[in-house]
Design a protein around this motif. Structure first.
Motif, PDB file in Angstrom:
ATOM      1  N   VAL A   7     -13.569 -13.819  12.340  1.00  0.00           N
ATOM      2  CA  VAL A   7     -12.936 -13.187  11.187  1.00  0.00           C
ATOM      3  C   VAL A   7     -11.515 -12.789  11.556  1.00  0.00           C
ATOM      4  O   VAL A   7     -11.262 -12.295  12.660  1.00  0.00           O
ATOM      5  CB  VAL A   7     -13.739 -11.933  10.776  1.00  0.00           C
ATOM      6  N   ALA A   8     -10.622 -12.993  10.627  1.00  0.00           N
ATOM      7  CA  ALA A   8      -9.240 -12.579  10.859  1.00  0.00           C
ATOM      8  C   ALA A   8      -9.198 -11.064  10.991  1.00  0.00           C
ATOM      9  O   ALA A   8      -9.859 -10.345  10.239  1.00  0.00           O
ATOM     10  CB  ALA A   8      -8.358 -13.022   9.707  1.00  0.00           C
ATOM     11  N   PRO A   9      -8.453 -10.549  11.957  1.00  0.00           N
ATOM     12  CA  PRO A   9      -8.389  -9.092  12.114  1.00  0.00           C
ATOM     13  C   PRO A   9      -7.680  -8.441  10.927  1.00  0.00           C
ATOM     14  O   PRO A   9      -6.899  -9.077  10.221  1.00  0.00           O
ATOM     15  CB  PRO A   9      -7.582  -8.910  13.404  1.00  0.00           C
ATOM     16  N   VAL A  10      -8.001  -7.182  10.730  1.00  0.00           N
ATOM     17  CA  VAL A  10      -7.317  -6.417   9.689  1.00  0.00           C
ATOM     18  C   VAL A  10      -5.884  -6.191  10.165  1.00  0.00           C
ATOM     19  O   VAL A  10      -5.653  -5.705  11.275  1.00  0.00           O
ATOM     20  CB  VAL A  10      -8.031  -5.064   9.442  1.00  0.00           C
ATOM     21  N   GLU A  11      -4.937  -6.550   9.343  1.00  0.00           N
ATOM     22  CA  GLU A  11      -3.526  -6.356   9.679  1.00  0.00           C
ATOM     23  C   GLU A  11      -3.135  -4.934   9.300  1.00  0.00           C
ATOM     24  O   GLU A  11      -3.032  -4.599   8.112  1.00  0.00           O
ATOM     25  CB  GLU A  11      -2.649  -7.375   8.937  1.00  0.00           C
ATOM     26  N   LEU A  12      -2.944  -4.101  10.294  1.00  0.00           N
ATOM     27  CA  LEU A  12      -2.634  -2.694  10.032  1.00  0.00           C
ATOM     28  C   LEU A  12      -1.328  -2.536   9.258  1.00  0.00           C
ATOM     29  O   LEU A  12      -1.182  -1.594   8.479  1.00  0.00           O
ATOM     30  CB  LEU A  12      -2.583  -1.912  11.343  1.00  0.00           C
ATOM     31  N   GLY A  13      -0.405  -3.447   9.458  1.00  0.00           N
ATOM     32  CA  GLY A  13       0.877  -3.378   8.743  1.00  0.00           C
ATOM     33  C   GLY A  13       0.721  -3.592   7.250  1.00  0.00           C
ATOM     34  O   GLY A  13       1.600  -3.211   6.462  1.00  0.00           O
ATOM     35  N   GLU A  14      -0.358  -4.220   6.827  1.00  0.00           N
ATOM     36  CA  GLU A  14      -0.589  -4.451   5.402  1.00  0.00           C
ATOM     37  C   GLU A  14      -1.287  -3.274   4.723  1.00  0.00           C
ATOM     38  O   GLU A  14      -1.378  -3.231   3.506  1.00  0.00           O
ATOM     39  CB  GLU A  14      -1.422  -5.727   5.214  1.00  0.00           C
ATOM     40  N   LEU A  15      -1.789  -2.349   5.515  1.00  0.00           N
ATOM     41  CA  LEU A  15      -2.427  -1.166   4.938  1.00  0.00           C
ATOM     42  C   LEU A  15      -1.360  -0.160   4.542  1.00  0.00           C
ATOM     43  O   LEU A  15      -0.262  -0.145   5.102  1.00  0.00           O
ATOM     44  CB  LEU A  15      -3.408  -0.554   5.940  1.00  0.00           C
ATOM     45  N   HIS A  16      -1.658   0.680   3.589  1.00  0.00           N
ATOM     46  CA  HIS A  16      -0.679   1.638   3.063  1.00  0.00           C
ATOM     47  C   HIS A  16      -1.387   2.907   2.615  1.00  0.00           C
ATOM     48  O   HIS A  16      -2.616   2.983   2.646  1.00  0.00           O
ATOM     49  CB  HIS A  16       0.089   1.005   1.891  1.00  0.00           C
ATOM     50  N   LEU A  17      -0.595   3.878   2.210  1.00  0.00           N
ATOM     51  CA  LEU A  17      -1.179   5.105   1.668  1.00  0.00           C
ATOM     52  C   LEU A  17      -1.975   4.771   0.418  1.00  0.00           C
ATOM     53  O   LEU A  17      -1.694   3.768  -0.253  1.00  0.00           O
ATOM     54  CB  LEU A  17      -0.075   6.111   1.340  1.00  0.00           C
ATOM     55  N   PRO A  18      -2.978   5.569   0.098  1.00  0.00           N
ATOM     56  CA  PRO A  18      -3.808   5.267  -1.077  1.00  0.00           C
ATOM     57  C   PRO A  18      -2.992   5.148  -2.354  1.00  0.00           C
ATOM     58  O   PRO A  18      -2.065   5.923  -2.597  1.00  0.00           O
ATOM     59  CB  PRO A  18      -4.764   6.456  -1.151  1.00  0.00           C
ATOM     60  N   GLU A  19      -3.342   4.135  -3.133  1.00  0.00           N
ATOM     61  CA  GLU A  19      -2.740   3.905  -4.442  1.00  0.00           C
ATOM     62  C   GLU A  19      -3.860   3.822  -5.469  1.00  0.00           C
ATOM     63  O   GLU A  19      -4.993   3.490  -5.117  1.00  0.00           O
ATOM     64  CB  GLU A  19      -1.973   2.578  -4.448  1.00  0.00           C
ATOM     65  N   PRO A  20      -3.564   4.116  -6.725  1.00  0.00           N
ATOM     66  CA  PRO A  20      -4.613   3.989  -7.745  1.00  0.00           C
ATOM     67  C   PRO A  20      -5.111   2.540  -7.835  1.00  0.00           C
ATOM     68  O   PRO A  20      -4.318   1.596  -7.826  1.00  0.00           O
ATOM     69  CB  PRO A  20      -3.916   4.397  -9.043  1.00  0.00           C
TER      70      PRO A  20
END
Length: 191
Positions: A7-20
């Motif tokens: 499985v491709a790893p989760v890219e931490l750079g693509e995560l962000h603060l919660p949005e609606p």
């Protein structure tokens, strides 16, 4: 059978603060099944359907909320569903194991202490009555002996509950948290 593709790893750079994000719908379990995240088992015959439905609704609601929270920080929706299912199942299994491991020995100690205290109190109270009681199979016993037996049984049950339940709850909370973390890790690794 071929090995599953990594499985491709989760890219931490693509995560962000919660949005609606749109709410995630709770998953409907199969008929006559208890479903808690990725854990499914046939519903036992002795369990009333309304209790089974309450368990399923509560678990599905929690799983949907975790999936929505993961969606809101940028985890792809399909992957967040698998992570939330594994997290919910891990919390259940860890919590049950923690309650049993921590609560059972403590409940046993509480039962012994409660049985001794209850037996003593019951024996003194029974002796104060000063009569004899006919007990099937055993025969005639004094009220002091009967009071001791009854007091010991009640004291053991109360002692086990008083000592075991709080420790079982703490064990469930700690191991449930560990299980949820383990389940989340397993879920992230699923395609």
């Amino acid at each position: 059978m071929p090995s599953p593709a990594p499985v491709a790893p989760v890219e931490l750079g693509e995560l962000h603060l919660p949005e609606p994000v749109p709410p995630v719908a709770p998953i409907e379990p199969p008929a006559d099944t208890i479903r808690i995240g990725q854990f499914e088992t046939p519903s036992p015959d002795w369990l009333p359907p309304e209790i089974r439905d309450c368990i399923n609704d509560t678990a599905a609601g929690a799983e949907a909320q975790v999936a929505q929270a993961l969606d809101s920080i940028g985890l792809p929706p399909g992957r967040s569903d698998r992570v939330s299912g594994a997290t919910t199942a891990g919390a259940l299994l860890g919590g049950a194991a923690g309650a049993a491991i921590a609560g059972a020995p403590t409940a046993a100690v509480g039962a012994v202490v409660g049985g001794l205290a209850g037996g003593t109190i019951g024996g003194i109270a029974g002796a104060a009555v000063g009569t004899v009681i006919e007990v099937p199979v055993i025969g005639t016993v004094t009220s002091g002996i009967a009071g001791t037996a009854i007091g010991a049984a009640i004291g053991a049950a109360v002692g086990a509950a008083i000592a075991g339940l709080p420790v079982a709850a703490v064990g469930a909370a700690v191991a449930g948290t560990i299980g949820a973390g383990f389940g989340a890790g397993v879920g992230v690794g699923q395609p």
